[in-house]
Design an enzyme around this catalytic site. Structure first.
Site, mmCIF file in Angstrom:
data_model
loop_
_atom_site.group_PDB
_atom_site.id
_atom_site.type_symbol
_atom_site.label_atom_id
_atom_site.label_comp_id
_atom_site.label_asym_id
_atom_site.label_seq_id
_atom_site.Cartn_x
_atom_site.Cartn_y
_atom_site.Cartn_z
ATOM 1 N N GLU A 1 0.183 -3.282 -10.532
ATOM 2 C CA GLU A 1 0.533 -4.701 -10.590
ATOM 3 C C GLU A 1 -0.732 -5.532 -10.658
ATOM 4 O O GLU A 1 -1.755 -5.161 -10.095
ATOM 5 C CB GLU A 1 1.284 -5.114 -9.303
ATOM 6 C CG GLU A 1 2.694 -4.602 -9.228
ATOM 7 C CD GLU A 1 3.386 -5.005 -7.928
ATOM 8 O OE1 GLU A 1 2.796 -5.751 -7.122
ATOM 9 O OE2 GLU A 1 4.523 -4.550 -7.735
ATOM 10 N N HIS B 1 -1.681 -4.791 4.901
ATOM 11 C CA HIS B 1 -0.411 -4.941 4.177
ATOM 12 C C HIS B 1 0.795 -4.811 5.091
ATOM 13 O O HIS B 1 1.899 -4.508 4.649
ATOM 14 C CB HIS B 1 -0.293 -3.940 3.022
ATOM 15 C CG HIS B 1 -1.425 -4.027 2.049
ATOM 16 N ND1 HIS B 1 -1.693 -5.152 1.310
ATOM 17 C CD2 HIS B 1 -2.381 -3.131 1.715
ATOM 18 C CE1 HIS B 1 -2.752 -4.939 0.556
ATOM 19 N NE2 HIS B 1 -3.204 -3.721 0.786
ATOM 20 N N ARG C 1 18.059 -2.797 4.165
ATOM 21 C CA ARG C 1 18.358 -2.639 5.603
ATOM 22 C C ARG C 1 18.163 -3.985 6.277
ATOM 23 O O ARG C 1 17.712 -4.943 5.656
ATOM 24 C CB ARG C 1 17.386 -1.633 6.210
ATOM 25 C CG ARG C 1 15.932 -2.046 5.947
ATOM 26 C CD ARG C 1 14.926 -1.153 6.598
ATOM 27 N NE ARG C 1 13.626 -1.244 5.970
ATOM 28 C CZ ARG C 1 12.698 -2.146 6.247
ATOM 29 N NH1 ARG C 1 12.950 -3.079 7.128
ATOM 30 N NH2 ARG C 1 11.545 -2.147 5.622
HETATM 31 P P1 ADP Z 1 9.974 -5.096 7.814
HETATM 32 O O1 ADP Z 1 9.743 -4.925 6.357
HETATM 33 O O2 ADP Z 1 11.343 -4.760 8.273
HETATM 34 O O3 ADP Z 1 9.472 -6.367 8.323
HETATM 35 P P2 ADP Z 1 7.764 -3.379 8.073
HETATM 36 O O4 ADP Z 1 7.512 -3.646 6.645
HETATM 37 O O5 ADP Z 1 6.685 -3.636 9.045
HETATM 38 O O6 ADP Z 1 9.084 -4.070 8.566
HETATM 39 O O7 ADP Z 1 8.159 -1.895 8.257
HETATM 40 C C1 ADP Z 1 9.190 -1.456 7.508
HETATM 41 C C2 ADP Z 1 9.683 -0.195 8.072
HETATM 42 O O8 ADP Z 1 8.695 0.787 7.954
HETATM 43 C C3 ADP Z 1 10.027 -0.305 9.513
HETATM 44 O O9 ADP Z 1 11.261 0.342 9.636
HETATM 45 C C4 ADP Z 1 8.982 0.437 10.249
HETATM 46 O O10 ADP Z 1 9.524 1.207 11.297
HETATM 47 C C5 ADP Z 1 8.402 1.328 9.205
HETATM 48 N N1 ADP Z 1 6.963 1.357 9.291
HETATM 49 C C6 ADP Z 1 6.154 0.349 9.654
HETATM 50 N N2 ADP Z 1 4.890 0.722 9.645
HETATM 51 C C7 ADP Z 1 4.878 2.013 9.252
HETATM 52 C C8 ADP Z 1 3.860 2.985 9.049
HETATM 53 N N3 ADP Z 1 2.574 2.719 9.254
HETATM 54 N N4 ADP Z 1 4.224 4.219 8.616
HETATM 55 C C9 ADP Z 1 5.514 4.507 8.417
HETATM 56 N N5 ADP Z 1 6.516 3.633 8.599
HETATM 57 C C10 ADP Z 1 6.212 2.418 9.017
HETATM 58 P P1 ADP Z 2 5.607 -1.938 1.255
HETATM 59 O O1 ADP Z 2 6.703 -1.099 0.708
HETATM 60 O O2 ADP Z 2 4.545 -1.136 1.883
HETATM 61 O O3 ADP Z 2 6.137 -3.052 2.092
HETATM 62 P P2 ADP Z 2 5.104 -3.966 -0.795
HETATM 63 O O4 ADP Z 2 5.217 -3.712 -2.232
HETATM 64 O O5 ADP Z 2 6.196 -4.734 -0.151
HETATM 65 O O6 ADP Z 2 4.901 -2.570 -0.039
HETATM 66 O O7 ADP Z 2 3.713 -4.700 -0.519
HETATM 67 C C1 ADP Z 2 3.215 -4.858 0.783
HETATM 68 C C2 ADP Z 2 2.235 -6.026 0.847
HETATM 69 O O8 ADP Z 2 1.144 -5.860 -0.071
HETATM 70 C C3 ADP Z 2 2.831 -7.351 0.472
HETATM 71 O O9 ADP Z 2 3.503 -7.944 1.542
HETATM 72 C C4 ADP Z 2 1.621 -8.147 0.012
HETATM 73 O O10 ADP Z 2 0.899 -8.636 1.111
HETATM 74 C C5 ADP Z 2 0.760 -7.101 -0.648
HETATM 75 N N1 ADP Z 2 1.011 -7.091 -2.104
HETATM 76 C C6 ADP Z 2 1.940 -6.359 -2.731
HETATM 77 N N2 ADP Z 2 1.920 -6.569 -4.055
HETATM 78 C C7 ADP Z 2 0.933 -7.468 -4.301
HETATM 79 C C8 ADP Z 2 0.401 -8.087 -5.478
HETATM 80 N N3 ADP Z 2 0.869 -7.805 -6.694
HETATM 81 N N4 ADP Z 2 -0.621 -8.955 -5.328
HETATM 82 C C9 ADP Z 2 -1.122 -9.222 -4.108
HETATM 83 N N5 ADP Z 2 -0.673 -8.677 -2.974
HETATM 84 C C10 ADP Z 2 0.345 -7.797 -3.045
#
Ligand code: ADP
Ligand code: ADP
Ligand code: MG
Length: 666
Positions: free
Chosen positions: A200, A235, A295
């Site tokens: 991305e 992140h 979820r």
């Molecule tokens: P949400 O998106 O619900 O705000 P997070 O993005 O922090 O929560 O975490 C998403 C899910 O991934 C949660 O269910 C959490 O238990 C799990 N999680 C958070 N951190 C980690 C990690 N470092 N490794 C594996 N799973 C994680």
């Molecule tokens: P995860 O499954 O670990 O939650 P996400 O795709 O939701 O992964 O991305 C986690 C975080 O990484 C986002 O909340 C944002 O802070 C950062 N991020 C993701 N995509 C981008 C992007 N294209 N540009 C800048 N920051 C990003």
């Protein structure tokens, strides 16, 4: 409606689900691992089933056992919480096959949104805006490099199967791409068993804004507005709030519609979150689909706080086949809410997770809990109690603190105050760090983007708002108070030269931030106290209050709470928190050698004073004499109860090691 549900999770979310079920008069079944045998979530439920060892793979991820537990206890449905099995399509499918309702979306929707690349292909078709990038199935490294060059740097490489902030690499230039790709693929295969990636464009001044959506089995969809989760570390979310500062009504509507379109495209049912990355440029904000979490989200309480709704109740109703309780036009927002994730970790040490026992776990007063028709002020969702331990098996989140106010400013002030009243002793936490974030210029002025923490690093890390003199004064005052309460019980318990009345001098030794500090407390005839610390002479007054100390040090007032754990005194105040170690001079001098009623000098030195006279009855540990050697005072204490027979030296005398100072009769 269900009669009984099994909660396939632990910690705060299991307690959270149980609370709503109880309110709805639905019976609950907990499951627990070895480590969680006495956990709060077990006591929060009506029944509990042990499902295996402490590691998640031996318990909370063993879905066959969980399904068997649901069948054995006669549960109608399973709530997966978040994490663990919540986004496991195989589990959702297995529930259905076992005749149990999975309280979540259909397995097909979990699958469709499970891989980031595939979900993007679907979203593209549904007309949801995507970040410029590449999400094809061809994973040839040369092709990926060409795509990254075409997109333009910086880019973000993401593991398609990734989650929880893992499996991501930001790449600044074409030259760095190949190495970053290889390392991202390695992490992806290790963590998720799948090395497919997508690329991305790295958004400029990115903000994470997500939309809470809900669908039912009757084809209805609504969104429950947005949450801003831009404050992140690695992140991962640290603070979340709703509404998103700067959000216009037009943009909210567009994002809401895009999120509902995303849900519709996968025939979504239940609670879900569509995450967007929002780019901030001079011209305004542009949003792009990032991923969908199928979820209930950790940060759902901020949405509950501004809407006055209970999202778990909605989940249960929808899973039971009822239509959504409200239509889009009936949904309202009130005020502003912020959530802080309180974690066992060390922010000053790269956020390293911490483990330990919650020796002290005191919460701010919750002025209102859960959904109310009036606004929520302070809410705490947790899965622990004082005395519980934070083990290495599960994630480091200890509690969620949620505040609500009429305005963002009001919510911010409440958050700061509530954090100052959240006292945890026994392990490292991010509570003070969270306060610093809340107080930072960027957060206070809503200058938000995902680089807020690194940008404000100078005021977030290694901050100490309570200094040495206050820490020393608090420890001294606490010690005197403790002695006073012991004395009331036993007037002979005095173990040093400090007398309860009249003029007196007393020495203290501390360790503060790794440095030893000597302090002296002097009391004048009129009872006034003065603390001498280095060159400082600080008038000290204090009063004990039911919950702590009211200190006046050098004319400045401090309302503090103190907790002693052994030699360590933990000090909490409105300004901040700190800890100081009190070195027990008596213990360090050691109890003088006691041979057949003789008390001898433990080292060569000068006799400063005798605190007793012949004929006095003394108790074990009571201070008898003070000696000075190597510029330190040493107290000689009674090794046993007895009566002083004879004093053999006078103050000022030089004595050799082993010299008999006084004799005692048993
Ligand atoms: P949400 O998106 O619900 O705000 P997070 O993005 O922090 O929560 O975490 C998403 C899910 O991934 C949660 O269910 C959490 O238990 C799990 N999680 C958070 N951190 C980690 C990690 N470092 N490794 C594996 N799973 C994680
Ligand atoms: P995860 O499954 O670990 O939650 P996400 O795709 O939701 O992964 O991305 C986690 C975080 O990484 C986002 O909340 C944002 O802070 C950062 N991020 C993701 N995509 C981008 C992007 N294209 N540009 C800048 N920051 C990003
Ligand atoms: Mg995400």
């Amino acid at each position: 409606m269900f009669k009984k549900i099994l909660i396939a999770n632990r910690g705060e979310i299991a307690c959270r689900v149980a609370a709503t079920a109880r309110r709805m008069a639905i019976k609950t079944v907990a499951v627990y691992s070895d480590a969680d045998a006495d956990a709060k979530h077990v006591t929060a439920c009506d029944e509990a089933v042990h499902i295996g060892g402490s590691a998640p793979k031996d318990s909370y991820l063993r879905w066959q056992r969980i399904i068997a537990a649901a069948q054995a206890t006669g549960a109608d449905a399973i709530h997966p919480g978040y994490g663990f099995l919540s986004e496991n399509e195989e589990f959702a499918q297995a529930c259905a096959e076992a005749g149990l309702v999975f309280i979540g979306p259909p397995a097909s929707a979990i699958k469709a949104m499970g891989l980031k690349a595939e979900s993007k292909r679907l979203m593209e078709k549904a007309g949801v805006p995507l970040v410029p990038g590449y999400h094809g199935s061809d994973q040839n490294p040369a092709l990926l490099q060409r795509e990254a060059d075409r997109i333009g740097y910086p880019v973000l490489i993401k593991a398609s199967a990734g989650g929880g902030g893992k499996g991501m690499r930001a790449v600044e230039s074409s030259e760095e791409f190949a190495a970053a790709l290889a390392s991202c693929q390695r992490e992806a295969i290790n963590s998720f068993g799948d090395d497919a990636v997508l690329i991305e464009k790295y958004a400029q001044r990115p903000r994470h804004i997500e939309i809470q959506i809900f669908g039912d089995t009757h084809g209805n969809y609504v969104h429950l507005f947005e949450r801003d989760c831009s404050v992140q570390r690695r992140h991962q979310k640290v603070l979340e709030e709703a509404p998103a500062p700067g959000m216009t009504e037009a943009m909210r509507q567009q994002m809401g519609e895009a999120a509902v379109a995303a849900a519709r495209a996968v025939h979504y049912v239940g609670a879900g979150t569509v995450e967007f990355i929002v780019e901030q440029r001079a011209g305004g904000m542009t949003f792009y689909f990032m991923e969908m979490n199928t979820r209930l989200q950790v940060e759902h309480p901020v949405t509950e706080a501004i809407t006055g709704l209970d999202l778990v109740e909605w989940q249960l109703r929808v899973a039971a086949g009822q239509p959504l309780p409200l239509k889009q036009a009936q949904l309202r927002r009130h005020g502003h809410a912020i959530e802080a994730r309180i974690c066992a970790e060390s922010p000053d040490n790269q956020f390293l997770p911490a483990t330990g026992t919650l020796q002290v776990y005191r919460q701010p007063v919750c002025t209102c809990f859960e959904r109310a028709d009036g606004p929520v002020h302070v809410r705490i969702d947790d899965g622990v109690r004082e005395g519980d331990s934070i083990s290495p098996y599960y994630d480091s989140m200890v509690a969620k603190l949620i505040v609500h106010g009429d305005s963002r400013e009001q919510a911010l002030a409440r958050m700061d105050q509530a954090l100052s009243e959240f006292h945890i002793v026994g392990l490292q936490t991010n509570v003070q760090f969270l306060r610093h974030v809340v107080q930072s210029q960027s957060f206070a002025t809503a200058d938000l983007d995902t680089a807020l923490i690194p940008r404000e690093a100078g005021v977030l890390f290694h901050q100490e708002k309570l200094g040495l003199s206050v820490a020393v004064a608090a420890a001294v005052a606490l010690t005197l108070e403790e002695e006073k309460s012991r004395e009331t019980a036993d007037p002979f318990s005095r173990t040093d030269g400090w007398c309860a009345h009249g003029p007196s001098q007393r020495r203290f030794a501390f360790e503060f931030h790794g440095e030893s500090q000597a302090a002296q407390l002097a009391r004048a005839h009129d009872g006034t106290l003065q603390l001498a610390l280095g060159d400082l002479r600080l008038p000290l007054r204090y009063t004990a209050t039911p919950n702590g100390l009211q200190l006046e040090l050098d004319g400045q007032r401090w309302r503090l709470q103190t907790y002693r754990r052994g030699e360590v005194v933990h000090v909490f105040g409105a300004m901040g928190a700190t800890q100081i170690t009190e070195i027990d001079l008596l213990a360090h001098a050691g109890v003088a050698q006691h041979e057949g009623g003789r008390l001898t000098a433990p080292m060569p030195g000068k006799v400063v004073s005798f605190l007793v006279k012949a004929g006095d009855t003394v108790s074990r540990g009571q201070a008898l004499a003070v000696m000075e050697a190597m510029k330190m005072e040493h107290t000689i204490a009674a090794p046993a109860d007895g009566v002083v027979a004879e004093i053999l030296y006078a103050p000022g005398d030089q004595v050799l090691e082993g010299a008999e100072l006084l004799t005692m009769a048993a």
